[in-house]
Design a protein around this motif. Structure first.
Motif, PDB file in Angstrom:
ATOM      1  N   GLU A  89      -7.452  -2.968  13.181  1.00 56.07           N
ATOM      2  CA  GLU A  89      -7.850  -2.375  14.470  1.00 56.07           C
ATOM      3  C   GLU A  89      -6.729  -1.568  15.130  1.00 56.07           C
ATOM      4  OE1 GLU A  89      -9.693  -5.410  16.941  1.00 56.07           O
ATOM      5  OE2 GLU A  89     -10.376  -6.465  15.123  1.00 56.07           O
ATOM      6  N   HIS A 112       0.832  -1.209   0.000  1.00 55.84           N
ATOM      7  CA  HIS A 112       0.000   0.000   0.000  1.00 55.84           C
ATOM      8  C   HIS A 112       0.870   1.264   0.000  1.00 55.84           C
ATOM      9  CE1 HIS A 112      -3.770  -2.028   0.334  1.00 55.84           C
ATOM     10  NE2 HIS A 112      -3.507  -2.569   1.511  1.00 55.84           N
ATOM     11  N   HIS A 160      -6.083   5.081  15.136  1.00 55.72           N
ATOM     12  CA  HIS A 160      -5.639   6.207  14.321  1.00 55.72           C
ATOM     13  C   HIS A 160      -4.504   6.966  15.002  1.00 55.72           C
ATOM     14  CE1 HIS A 160      -6.300   9.661  11.541  1.00 55.72           C
ATOM     15  NE2 HIS A 160      -6.037  10.389  12.604  1.00 55.72           N
ATOM     16  N   ARG A 220      -4.027   3.669   5.437  1.00 56.88           N
ATOM     17  CA  ARG A 220      -4.820   4.023   6.622  1.00 56.88           C
ATOM     18  C   ARG A 220      -6.001   3.052   6.780  1.00 56.88           C
ATOM     19  NH1 ARG A 220      -5.578   8.929   5.334  1.00 56.88           N
ATOM     20  NH2 ARG A 220      -3.922   9.902   6.576  1.00 56.88           N
ATOM     21  N   ASP A 221      -6.677   2.780   5.675  1.00 53.40           N
ATOM     22  CA  ASP A 221      -7.812   1.843   5.718  1.00 53.40           C
ATOM     23  C   ASP A 221      -7.351   0.445   6.133  1.00 53.40           C
ATOM     24  OD1 ASP A 221      -9.511   3.850   4.922  1.00 53.40           O
ATOM     25  OD2 ASP A 221      -9.560   3.225   2.807  1.00 53.40           O
ATOM     26  N   TYR A 222      -6.196   0.036   5.625  1.00 53.23           N
ATOM     27  CA  TYR A 222      -5.675  -1.290   5.960  1.00 53.23           C
ATOM     28  C   TYR A 222      -5.358  -1.388   7.457  1.00 53.23           C
ATOM     29  CZ  TYR A 222      -2.819  -5.510   5.802  1.00 53.23           C
ATOM     30  OH  TYR A 222      -2.325  -6.763   6.016  1.00 53.23           O
ATOM     31  N   GLU A 224      -1.036   7.869  12.839  1.00 54.29           N
ATOM     32  CA  GLU A 224      -1.311   8.997  11.959  1.00 54.29           C
ATOM     33  C   GLU A 224      -0.092   9.886  11.747  1.00 54.29           C
ATOM     34  OE1 GLU A 224      -3.302  11.036   9.159  1.00 54.29           O
ATOM     35  OE2 GLU A 224      -3.835   9.138  10.130  1.00 54.29           O
ATOM     36  N   THR A 284      -6.743   0.307   9.793  1.00 52.22           N
ATOM     37  CA  THR A 284      -8.033   0.298  10.488  1.00 52.22           C
ATOM     38  C   THR A 284      -8.639  -1.098  10.475  1.00 52.22           C
ATOM     39  OG1 THR A 284      -8.450   2.613   9.916  1.00 52.22           O
ATOM     40  CG2 THR A 284     -10.356   1.280  10.537  1.00 52.22           C
ATOM     41  N   GLU A 285      -8.478  -1.811   9.350  1.00 52.30           N
ATOM     42  CA  GLU A 285      -8.980  -3.187   9.266  1.00 52.30           C
ATOM     43  C   GLU A 285      -8.360  -4.065  10.348  1.00 52.30           C
ATOM     44  OE1 GLU A 285      -8.360  -4.824   5.406  1.00 52.30           O
ATOM     45  OE2 GLU A 285      -9.355  -3.167   4.371  1.00 52.30           O
ATOM     46  N   ASP A 300      -4.180   6.742   1.906  1.00 56.53           N
ATOM     47  CA  ASP A 300      -5.563   6.410   2.266  1.00 56.53           C
ATOM     48  C   ASP A 300      -5.756   4.893   2.345  1.00 56.53           C
ATOM     49  OD1 ASP A 300      -6.334   9.047   2.466  1.00 56.53           O
ATOM     50  OD2 ASP A 300      -7.047   9.168   0.384  1.00 56.53           O
ATOM     51  N   ALA A 301      -5.172   4.176   1.373  1.00 58.85           N
ATOM     52  CA  ALA A 301      -5.285   2.719   1.391  1.00 58.85           C
ATOM     53  C   ALA A 301      -4.555   2.134   2.590  1.00 58.85           C
ATOM     54  CB  ALA A 301      -4.724   2.139   0.095  1.00 58.85           C
ATOM     55  N   ASP A 352       0.083   5.084  -1.289  1.00 58.82           N
ATOM     56  CA  ASP A 352      -1.354   5.332  -1.207  1.00 58.82           C
ATOM     57  C   ASP A 352      -1.691   5.413   0.284  1.00 58.82           C
ATOM     58  OD1 ASP A 352      -4.110   5.306  -1.203  1.00 58.82           O
ATOM     59  OD2 ASP A 352      -4.265   3.906  -2.888  1.00 58.82           O
TER      60      ASP A 352
END
Length: 324
Positions: free
Chosen positions: A298, A142, A301, A291-293, A305, A295-296, A288-289, A286
Motif C-alpha cells: 500500500e 526484487h 506510487h 513496483r508491484d511489491y 516512482e 503496491t501490495e 515491475d516486480a 526487476d
C-alpha cells in the motif's frame, strides 16, 4: 561505536561519489535505521502505514536511498546482523529503555506539541521490527541487490569481507569498523553532501599503533561492549598505550578495571564471521516486480516512482557488470 569522540584520532577525509567505484558492504542495520528515521520524520504517516496499521517506512527509504549507489558506479551489498552477542545485550537494553522513554513522551505530547516536535519523537521511537527486516530483504531481492547474512555483527562481517578482498569498502556510520580492521570505511552514505573516507592503515600509521593497540585504545575510551575508563579519551588513550604498551599495563598503571576485557578484544580482533557468502555484481533489478511489491504494501506510487526510475536508469545506463 558508542564513543563518537574516537573521531579525534581516526584518519578521515572528505571524498565525492565520483572519486569512487566498486563494491561496498553496507551495514544494513545502520543504513536502514537512518533511512527509516528520516522517512518517518519527513513523510506523512499515511504514506507508509497500511490499512491494518503496519508501518513500513523502510520500503520508502530503501527505494529513495539505493539510487545514489548505482548512479555513482557503486554496487551495494547489504550485510544483515545475525544474533546479538552477549556482551552487546546491555547496550540493546539501554537503547530499548531510551526508546520507551521517547514513546512515553510522544504519547504525552501528541495532542499539544507542534508537528515538528511530534515528527522528532516519532523518528526516535523507530525500531527495526521483524516486518521491516522481512520486507526489506524481499524488496532488495526484487531489485537484485546482493544480501549477506552475518552470523553475528553485520559490521564485523562487512569488515571481514573488505579485509579479504570480497568488497572494496565498508559502508557504516559507526567507528567500530575501524577497530574491526576494515581497510576503508565510507561514512555519510545517507547524507546529501560529500562522503567521508575512513582509512584503517593510515590511522595506525598516524599514531604508530598496531591493530591490537588500536583496539586497546578503543576499549579504554569505551565501546558498545564496555564503558571506558574515567578521564581517558582517545588522545589520552593513545598516549598511555605508547607509555605502557597494551591495555592490561595501562589498567594496572591507572588502577582501573575493564570487565571481560579479553572477550571484548576478541570481538574486534577475531569476530564471528563467515566466508560462506557470494556477491553477484551483475545487478539487474526487476522494477515491475518491485513496483508491484510496493503496491501490495500500500505504498503510494507517488512516494517511490522517482526512486524506482533512478534505479532503473542508473543500472541500465552504466551496465554495472562491465565494471567488474
Amino acid at each position: 561505536m558508542g564513543n563518537a569522540a574516537f573521531r579525534e584520532i581516526a584518519t578521515i577525509e572528505a571524498v565525492s561519489f565520483d572519486e569512487l567505484s566498486g563494491v561496498v558492504a553496507v551495514d544494513a542495520h545502520n543504513w536502514l535505521y537512518r533511512y527509516l528515521t528520516t522517512t518517518v520524520r519527513f513523510t506523512s504517516s499515511d504514506v507508509y502505514t497500511t490499512e491494518d496499521g503496519t508501518e513500513v517506512a523502510n520500503l520508502v527509504g530503501v527505494v529513495q536511498g539505493l539510487g545514489k549507489f548505482f548512479e555513482n558506479d557503486l554496487v551495494p551489498v547489504f550485510v544483515f546482523d545475525g544474533g546479538v552477542t552477549e556482551l552487546k545485550a546491555e547496550e540493546v537494553d539501554d537503547r530499548r529503555e531510551q526508546r520507551e522513554t521517547y514513546e512515553q513522551q510522544l504519547e504525552d505530547e501528541r495532542e499539544d506539541a507542534d508537528a515538528t516536535r511530534i515528527a522528532q519523537l516519532e523518528s526516535r521511537t523507530q525500531r527495526l521490527t521483524d516486518v521491516i527486516h522481512e520486507t526489506t530483504r524481499e524488496l532488495l531481492d526484487h531489485l537484485d541487490v546482493p544480501v549477506v547474512e552475518a552470523p553475528a555483527e553485520g559490521e564485523a562481517q562487512a569488515a571481514h569481507m573488505a579485509r579479504n578482498g570480497g568488497v572494496d569498502y565498508v559502508g557504516s556510520e559507526d567507528y567500530d569498523t575501524l577497530l574491526l580492521g576494515a581497510p576503508v570505511t565510507l561514512r555519510k552514505l545517507t547524507s546529501s553532501g560529500n562522503l567521508e573516507r575512513m582509512d584503517f592503515q593510515a590511522t595506525l600509521e598516524a599514531h604508530d599503533l598496531t591493530w591490537e593497540q588500536l583496539v586497546d585504545v578503543g576499549i579504554l575510551c569505551g565501546t558498545d561492549f564496555n564503558d571506558g575508563v574515567d578521564g581517558i579519551g582517545p588522545k589520552t588513550a593513545v598516549k598511555k598505550i605508547h607509555e605502557h604498551g597494551d591495555l592490561w599495563s595501562v589498567l594496572e598503571a591507572e588502577d582501573a578495571y575493564v570487565d571481560r576485557g579479553d572477550a571484548i578484544r576478541s570481538l574486534f580482533l577475531n569476530p564471528d564471521v563467515t566466508d560462506d557468502y557470494s556477491v553477484d555484481t551483475d545487478v539487474s533489478p526487476d522494477i515491475d516486480a518491485a513496483r508491484d511489491y510496493l503496491t501490495e504494501w500500500e505504498i503510494p506510487h507517488s512516494a517511490v516512482e522517482r526512486g524506482l526510475e533512478r534505479i532503473e536508469d542508473a543500472t541500465a545506463q552504466t551496465g554495472l557488470d562491465e565494471f567488474f
